[in-house]
Design a protein around this motif. Sequence first.
Motif, PDB file in Angstrom:
ATOM      1  N   SER A  79       0.863  -1.181   0.000  1.00  0.00           N
ATOM      2  CA  SER A  79       0.000   0.000   0.000  1.00  0.00           C
ATOM      3  C   SER A  79       0.900   1.231   0.000  1.00  0.00           C
ATOM      4  CB  SER A  79      -0.924   0.013   1.215  1.00  0.00           C
ATOM      5  OG  SER A  79      -0.177   0.064   2.399  1.00  0.00           O
ATOM      6  N   SER A  80       0.392   2.294  -0.598  1.00  0.00           N
ATOM      7  CA  SER A  80       1.124   3.556  -0.619  1.00  0.00           C
ATOM      8  C   SER A  80       0.110   4.687  -0.547  1.00  0.00           C
ATOM      9  CB  SER A  80       1.961   3.675  -1.896  1.00  0.00           C
ATOM     10  OG  SER A  80       1.153   3.599  -3.040  1.00  0.00           O
ATOM     11  N   LYS A  81       0.324   5.583   0.381  1.00  0.00           N
ATOM     12  CA  LYS A  81      -0.630   6.661   0.666  1.00  0.00           C
ATOM     13  C   LYS A  81      -2.009   6.058   0.850  1.00  0.00           C
ATOM     14  CE  LYS A  81       1.842  10.558  -1.256  1.00  0.00           C
ATOM     15  NZ  LYS A  81       1.789  11.724  -2.079  1.00  0.00           N
ATOM     16  N   ASN A  83      -1.982  -6.463 -12.853  1.00  0.00           N
ATOM     17  CA  ASN A  83      -1.847  -5.668 -11.631  1.00  0.00           C
ATOM     18  C   ASN A  83      -2.986  -4.672 -11.556  1.00  0.00           C
ATOM     19  OD1 ASN A  83       0.853  -6.649 -10.737  1.00  0.00           O
ATOM     20  ND2 ASN A  83       1.449  -5.800 -12.709  1.00  0.00           N
ATOM     21  N   ILE A  84      -3.398  -4.355 -10.318  1.00  0.00           N
ATOM     22  CA  ILE A  84      -4.442  -3.346 -10.126  1.00  0.00           C
ATOM     23  C   ILE A  84      -4.145  -2.588  -8.846  1.00  0.00           C
ATOM     24  CG2 ILE A  84      -5.983  -4.943  -8.901  1.00  0.00           C
ATOM     25  CD1 ILE A  84      -8.338  -3.409 -10.218  1.00  0.00           C
ATOM     26  N   SER A  85      -4.468  -1.310  -8.871  1.00  0.00           N
ATOM     27  CA  SER A  85      -4.365  -0.464  -7.685  1.00  0.00           C
ATOM     28  C   SER A  85      -5.760   0.068  -7.376  1.00  0.00           C
ATOM     29  CB  SER A  85      -3.405   0.705  -7.918  1.00  0.00           C
ATOM     30  OG  SER A  85      -2.094   0.217  -8.110  1.00  0.00           O
ATOM     31  N   LEU A  86      -6.164  -0.082  -6.152  1.00  0.00           N
ATOM     32  CA  LEU A  86      -7.461   0.400  -5.683  1.00  0.00           C
ATOM     33  C   LEU A  86      -7.235   1.441  -4.600  1.00  0.00           C
ATOM     34  CD1 LEU A  86      -9.225  -3.053  -5.121  1.00  0.00           C
ATOM     35  CD2 LEU A  86      -9.366  -1.608  -7.148  1.00  0.00           C
ATOM     36  N   TYR A 138     -10.343   2.080   4.099  1.00  0.00           N
ATOM     37  CA  TYR A 138      -9.999   2.341   5.494  1.00  0.00           C
ATOM     38  C   TYR A 138     -10.799   1.478   6.467  1.00  0.00           C
ATOM     39  CZ  TYR A 138      -7.687   6.221   3.302  1.00  0.00           C
ATOM     40  OH  TYR A 138      -6.891   6.979   2.487  1.00  0.00           O
ATOM     41  N   TRP A 139     -11.259   0.337   6.025  1.00  0.00           N
ATOM     42  CA  TRP A 139     -12.001  -0.575   6.879  1.00  0.00           C
ATOM     43  C   TRP A 139     -11.412  -1.979   6.788  1.00  0.00           C
ATOM     44  CZ3 TRP A 139     -15.329  -0.405  10.746  1.00  0.00           C
ATOM     45  CH2 TRP A 139     -16.071  -1.536  11.056  1.00  0.00           C
TER      46      TRP A 139
END
Length: 170
Positions: A60-62, A80-83, A87-88
């Motif tokens: 994770s980043s930021k 690859n995927i970034s979501l 925050y849960w």
Amino acid sequence: MASLKGSIFFRIVSSLLISCILFMSVKISNVEALSCAEPDPPLKEMVYSEIVFKGKFVSSSKDKLHFKVQKLWKGQVGNNISLYENYWTEFIPGNEYIVFAGKDEGKLRPRLCGNTGVASPDLENQLGNIIPLTEQQPNPAPSWSSILFTIAGLIFIGILFYWFRKKYFK
């Protein structure tokens, strides 16, 4: 008159005492700031999710979560995927997850209070057939014809502006 006042006072005090006893005997359930009801069945959640995949959580980043996608049940995703974070849901690097993602405030995030969690063969079987991952192609460079067409359009607009100005603003 004294007995009337005494009986009214007695009634008020006894009513308050009984109300307090009843109130204290009622069990109040624990409530958290965000608690979830039982999630919908996986196939139902898949209907209103934009992307459903199995992937290994990389990092994770930021406010972003990065996954290496292994299987895909819904959507168009490459390897690859970034979501964005919700925050849960807690993700541990190296673990495999099945993720149900949808748009929240225009950003793709794991769905809250759903079936997103550690991958299991049972959940994979419930989701059915997988679909192939899409090849992520880099954005192609603009072609020469589109560049020339844009330049010609700008020249044409400039000529029209010049002609209009010369004709009406002498």
